[in-house]
Design a protein around this motif. Structure first.
Motif, PDB file in Angstrom:
ATOM      1  N   TYR A  23      -9.389  -5.237   4.784  1.00 11.46           N
ATOM      2  CA  TYR A  23     -10.327  -4.276   5.099  1.00 11.46           C
ATOM      3  C   TYR A  23      -9.891  -4.738   6.677  1.00 11.46           C
ATOM      4  N   ALA A  80       0.736  -1.582  -0.486  1.00 11.05           N
ATOM      5  CA  ALA A  80       0.056  -0.154  -0.245  1.00 11.05           C
ATOM      6  C   ALA A  80       0.918   1.425  -0.122  1.00 11.05           C
ATOM      7  N   TYR A  82      -1.214   9.109  -3.039  1.00 11.90           N
ATOM      8  CA  TYR A  82      -2.726   8.298  -1.953  1.00 11.90           C
ATOM      9  C   TYR A  82      -4.161   8.431  -2.659  1.00 11.90           C
ATOM     10  N   THR A 115      -6.611   3.258  -4.889  1.00  6.95           N
ATOM     11  CA  THR A 115      -7.958   2.227  -4.208  1.00  6.95           C
ATOM     12  C   THR A 115      -7.369   1.424  -3.770  1.00  6.95           C
ATOM     13  N   VAL A 116      -8.505   0.564  -2.313  1.00  5.54           N
ATOM     14  CA  VAL A 116      -7.979  -0.172  -1.416  1.00  5.54           C
ATOM     15  C   VAL A 116      -8.078  -1.894  -2.326  1.00  5.54           C
ATOM     16  N   THR A 142      -9.597   1.171   7.844  1.00  2.00           N
ATOM     17  CA  THR A 142      -9.713   2.141   6.675  1.00  2.00           C
ATOM     18  C   THR A 142      -8.767   2.222   5.950  1.00  2.00           C
ATOM     19  N   LYS A 143      -9.097   2.675   4.879  1.00  4.25           N
ATOM     20  CA  LYS A 143      -7.772   3.172   3.446  1.00  4.25           C
ATOM     21  C   LYS A 143      -6.543   4.056   4.462  1.00  4.25           C
ATOM     22  N   GLU A 144      -6.956   4.876   5.074  1.00  4.98           N
ATOM     23  CA  GLU A 144      -5.996   5.394   5.789  1.00  4.98           C
ATOM     24  C   GLU A 144      -4.880   4.671   6.699  1.00  4.98           C
TER      25      GLU A 144
END
Length: 200
Positions: free
Chosen positions: A53, A24, A33, A37-38, A58-60
């Motif tokens: 997930y 990531a 960033y 996407t995830v 969360t993505k953060e």
């Protein structure tokens, strides 16, 4: 009595988590960033988005790492209780920075990439602030009974917050100069500028 060793399942979970986060941060650094996407991260790792997930709600969260907080808390807990709190917390911050950045170049670059993303991305800056509050609480918890009454806790939080603010200034400088300076030295300079020569 020796500490409990992690189970095979726990080791596998930790490896998967580390692999997801490494991919990531690499993608975020290369493409930006907001452009990743995830699902992009999941494809890069070869897992489902649901797996990502499960490890990172969360993505953060993909950019945040809890290792510094654990190292800092360990060092505060092991410090001499009679020393001034600023010296104990400041020393823990400097020692943790050394443990995270001295020696292992891959770990140093990963931390630097995470930090640059947090500094340059508005959504991550907000999350970084949340992580600072969590770190403050982790350090208060590491003090145990020393911050048991409201007045002692207030003084502890004030000292910890000031140390973290000085450290944030050092981290920002470290990110700006692409890690060319030694991070523990920058933190020491920032703490000395804030508290004076006797801070550490």
């Amino acid at each position: 009595m020796s500490a409990r060793q992690p189970t095979l399942r726990e080791r596998q979970r930790s490896r998967t988590r580390q692999e997801i986060q490494t991919h990531a941060v690499r993608l975020f650094t290369a493409r930006g960033y907001d452009a990743v996407t995830v699902n992009d991260v999941a494809r890069a790792v070869g897992v489902s988005a649901m797996t990502v997930y499960r490890h990172f709600p969360t993505k953060e969260d993909l950019v945040l790492t809890d290792r510094p907080a654990l190292l800092i808390a360990e060092r505060v807990a092991a410090s001499t209780a009679t020393d001034p709190l600023v010296r104990r917390v400041g020393g823990a911050l400097v020692e943790a920075a050394g443990a995270l950045t001295d020696g292992d170049e891959a770990s140093r670059r990963f931390l630097l990439d995470c930090l640059r993303l947090m500094v340059s991305t508005p959504a991550l800056r907000a999350r970084h602030l949340d992580s600072q509050y969590a770190l403050q609480q982790t350090v208060v918890d590491a003090l145990g009974g020393e911050a048991a009454d409201p007045d002692a806790e207030f003084r502890a939080r004030a000292a910890i917050s000031a140390c973290l603010a000085a450290t944030h200034t050092a981290l920002t400088r470290w990110a700006e100069d692409d890690g060319r300076s030694r991070l523990p030295d920058l933190i020491t300079r920032a703490l000395t500028a804030t508290f004076g020569d006797g801070a550490l």
